[in-house]
Design a protein around this motif. Structure first.
Motif, short mmCIF file in Angstrom:
data_model
loop_
_atom_site.label_atom_id
_atom_site.label_comp_id
_atom_site.label_asym_id
_atom_site.label_seq_id
_atom_site.Cartn_x
_atom_site.Cartn_y
_atom_site.Cartn_z
N GLY A 1 0.80 -1.21 0.00
CA GLY A 1 0.00 0.00 0.00
C GLY A 1 0.83 1.26 0.00
O GLY A 1 0.43 2.28 -0.59
N ALA A 2 1.99 1.24 0.64
CA ALA A 2 2.84 2.43 0.69
C ALA A 2 3.35 2.78 -0.71
O ALA A 2 3.35 3.96 -1.10
CB ALA A 2 4.01 2.20 1.64
N VAL A 3 3.77 1.78 -1.46
CA VAL A 3 4.26 2.03 -2.83
C VAL A 3 3.10 2.49 -3.71
O VAL A 3 3.27 3.39 -4.55
CB VAL A 3 4.93 0.77 -3.40
N LEU A 4 1.92 1.91 -3.53
CA LEU A 4 0.78 2.36 -4.31
C LEU A 4 0.46 3.83 -4.02
O LEU A 4 0.20 4.62 -4.94
CB LEU A 4 -0.45 1.50 -4.02
N ASP B 1 -9.49 9.38 -5.20
CA ASP B 1 -8.52 8.29 -5.31
C ASP B 1 -7.51 8.23 -4.17
O ASP B 1 -7.30 7.17 -3.57
CB ASP B 1 -7.78 8.41 -6.64
N LEU B 2 -6.86 9.35 -3.86
CA LEU B 2 -5.82 9.32 -2.83
C LEU B 2 -6.42 9.07 -1.45
O LEU B 2 -5.84 8.33 -0.64
CB LEU B 2 -5.02 10.62 -2.85
N SER B 3 -7.57 9.65 -1.17
CA SER B 3 -8.24 9.38 0.10
C SER B 3 -8.63 7.91 0.20
O SER B 3 -8.54 7.29 1.27
CB SER B 3 -9.51 10.24 0.24
N LEU B 4 -9.08 7.34 -0.92
CA LEU B 4 -9.51 5.94 -0.94
C LEU B 4 -8.33 5.01 -0.68
O LEU B 4 -8.45 4.03 0.07
CB LEU B 4 -10.16 5.64 -2.28
N ILE B 5 -7.18 5.31 -1.29
CA ILE B 5 -5.99 4.49 -1.04
C ILE B 5 -5.57 4.60 0.42
O ILE B 5 -5.21 3.59 1.05
CB ILE B 5 -4.85 4.92 -1.99
N ALA B 6 -5.61 5.80 0.98
CA ALA B 6 -5.25 5.97 2.39
C ALA B 6 -6.18 5.17 3.30
O ALA B 6 -5.73 4.53 4.28
CB ALA B 6 -5.28 7.45 2.77
N MET C 1 -7.35 0.15 6.62
CA MET C 1 -8.08 -1.09 6.84
C MET C 1 -7.17 -2.31 6.68
O MET C 1 -7.30 -3.30 7.41
CB MET C 1 -9.25 -1.17 5.87
N ALA C 2 -6.24 -2.25 5.72
CA ALA C 2 -5.33 -3.37 5.51
C ALA C 2 -4.43 -3.60 6.72
O ALA C 2 -4.12 -4.73 7.09
CB ALA C 2 -4.48 -3.13 4.27
N ALA D 1 0.51 -5.87 4.33
CA ALA D 1 1.51 -4.83 4.09
C ALA D 1 0.84 -3.61 3.51
O ALA D 1 0.34 -3.63 2.39
CB ALA D 1 2.59 -5.35 3.14
N ALA D 2 0.81 -2.53 4.30
CA ALA D 2 0.07 -1.32 3.90
C ALA D 2 0.96 -0.11 3.86
O ALA D 2 0.48 0.98 3.60
CB ALA D 2 -1.08 -1.10 4.87
#
Length: 390
Positions: free
Chosen positions: A176-179, A372-377, A382-383, A389-390
């Motif tokens: 998730g960090a790389v994404l 998008d960026l809020s959704l990834i965060a 949640m992960a 690995a988030a």
């Protein structure tokens, strides 16, 4: 790419591809689906006829260039289903990449090589494309992070078009960090979420197999979510609208090439080409109107803060030696879920969440356009609770 034990990459002669020496993606390696132009390379689109007509391109697709300019290092072009028009990852001409997380299962397509490159540790980031689920399904099948962005937010210039009203440049990432780092280079949060309103899509969940439903329950079941219905006229009506939208676009983009070139058609593409050709103008008009109505429904359902706690697909990836009946049905069953974000032009983020029948199974979040960026965060948050690995 010289060391490719999973058959993720095409064996093109290497050409130098410059990247910025410093930047937010410095130190990360990048793989690119072979529907995008990269300067010094041909673009094959998983199709020998397309490859034979391709020049050595002089200009790199803008979405790829964004990542190079941010410091990512190009490591190769990856396999795709023929003309990006399937979702199993099995190419009759160039072979099937090996799913590193479940070698006896399909890797998922059409961005098969990109998913496999990340899952196998051959690239930190990989660009795919997603029309009907071609990033989201392989991410679930291979146990990686995947992101289908808000439609149109990332340019698709310099790429083969299948269904432009649905095609999106998607990203696979090792975690998730790389994404999050990658997405921040590519888009801005034009509609940030400040107080997410969690929604349980009951009619989507009804499509899950029991073991898949158990993974959803373990990941999302304890969250304070209110129940909603996603398919206003039923799932079959929504899926029929999706198919018409794809075929109507394909009739204008891919079908002329197929007919002009007289390329041999493998099983699956032959039926899809015939279906596209058979569409009448009235059917196209009605289908596109129904698609817009569905998009308006989803916009109203989500509002500015709504987040669907969504399954990605209905089941685990099937085995490579599965019966023909499975090959014929799985795409339709999975796309009944995958069609939601695509038809509504919404972002969807996929992350690993568990296993089903011994193979990876992902969960996802679908949010409002531009979030998008809020959704990834939020997905990373949640992960972490699932110890992913988030």
């Amino acid at each position: 790419m010289h060391d490719d034990p999973f058959h993720a990459f095409l064996p093109y002669p290497p050409a130098p591809v410059a990247h910025a020496p410093d930047g937010p993606l410095s130190g990360l390696s990048l793989a690119v689906k072979d529907i995008y132009h990269v300067a010094g390379y041909r673009t094959g689109a998983g199709c020998p006829t397309w490859l034979a007509e391709s020049p050595l391109h002089q200009v790199t697709a803008p979405c790829v260039q964004m990542l190079l300019d941010a410091g990512a290092r190009f490591v190769g072009k990856t396999h795709t289903d023929e003309l990006a028009w399937s979702m199993y990852g099995m190419n009759a001409h160039f072979g099937t990449p090996v799913n590193p997380a479940a070698p006896d299962r399909i890797p998922g397509g059409s961005s098969s090589g990109s998913a496999v490159a990340v899952a196998g540790g051959l690239a930190d980031i990989a660009i795919g494309s997603d029309t009907g689920g071609s990033v989201r399904a392989p991410a679930s099948f291979c146990g990686t992070w995947g992101w289908r962005p808000t439609h149109g937010i990332i340019p698709m210039a310099g790429a083969m078009a299948l269904a432009p009203s649905l095609d999106a440049c998607g990203i696979f990432a090792r975690d998730g960090a790389v994404l999050a780092r990658t997405a921040a280079v590519m888009v801005a949060d034009s509609a940030p979420m400040t107080a997410p309103d969690l929604l349980m899509p009951a009619d989507m969940l009804a499509l899950l197999q029991p073991e898949a439903r158990a993974v959803w329950q373990a990941g999302f079941g304890d969250l304070p979510a209110r129940q909603v219905a996603v398919y206003p006229e039923g799932v079959d009506a929504a899926y029929a609208t999706f198919l018409t939208a794809v075929m109507a676009d394909a009739k204008e983009t891919i079908l002329p090439f197929i007919r002009r070139s007289r390329m041999p058609l493998v099983r699956g593409i032959d039926a899809r080409a015939d279906m596209a050709e058979a569409l009448t103008p009235d059917q196209i008009t009605q289908g596109r109107a129904a698609r817009e109505a569905f998009a308006r429904h989803m916009d109203g359902l989500l509002g500015a803060q709504g987040v669907l706690l969504a399954p990605v697909v209905h089941d685990a990836p099937f085995r490579l030696n599965a019966p023909v009946a499975v090959f014929d049905s799985f795409r339709h069953d999975s796309q009944r879920l995958l069609c939601v974000a695509g038809m509504a032009r919404l972002p969807q983020v996929v992350f690993p969440a568990g296993t089903v029948d011994g193979a990876p199974f992902g969960l996802s979040l679908i949010g409002p356009r531009g979030s998008d960026l809020s959704l990834i965060a939020l997905a990373r948050q949640m992960a972490r609770q699932l110890q992913v690995a988030a």
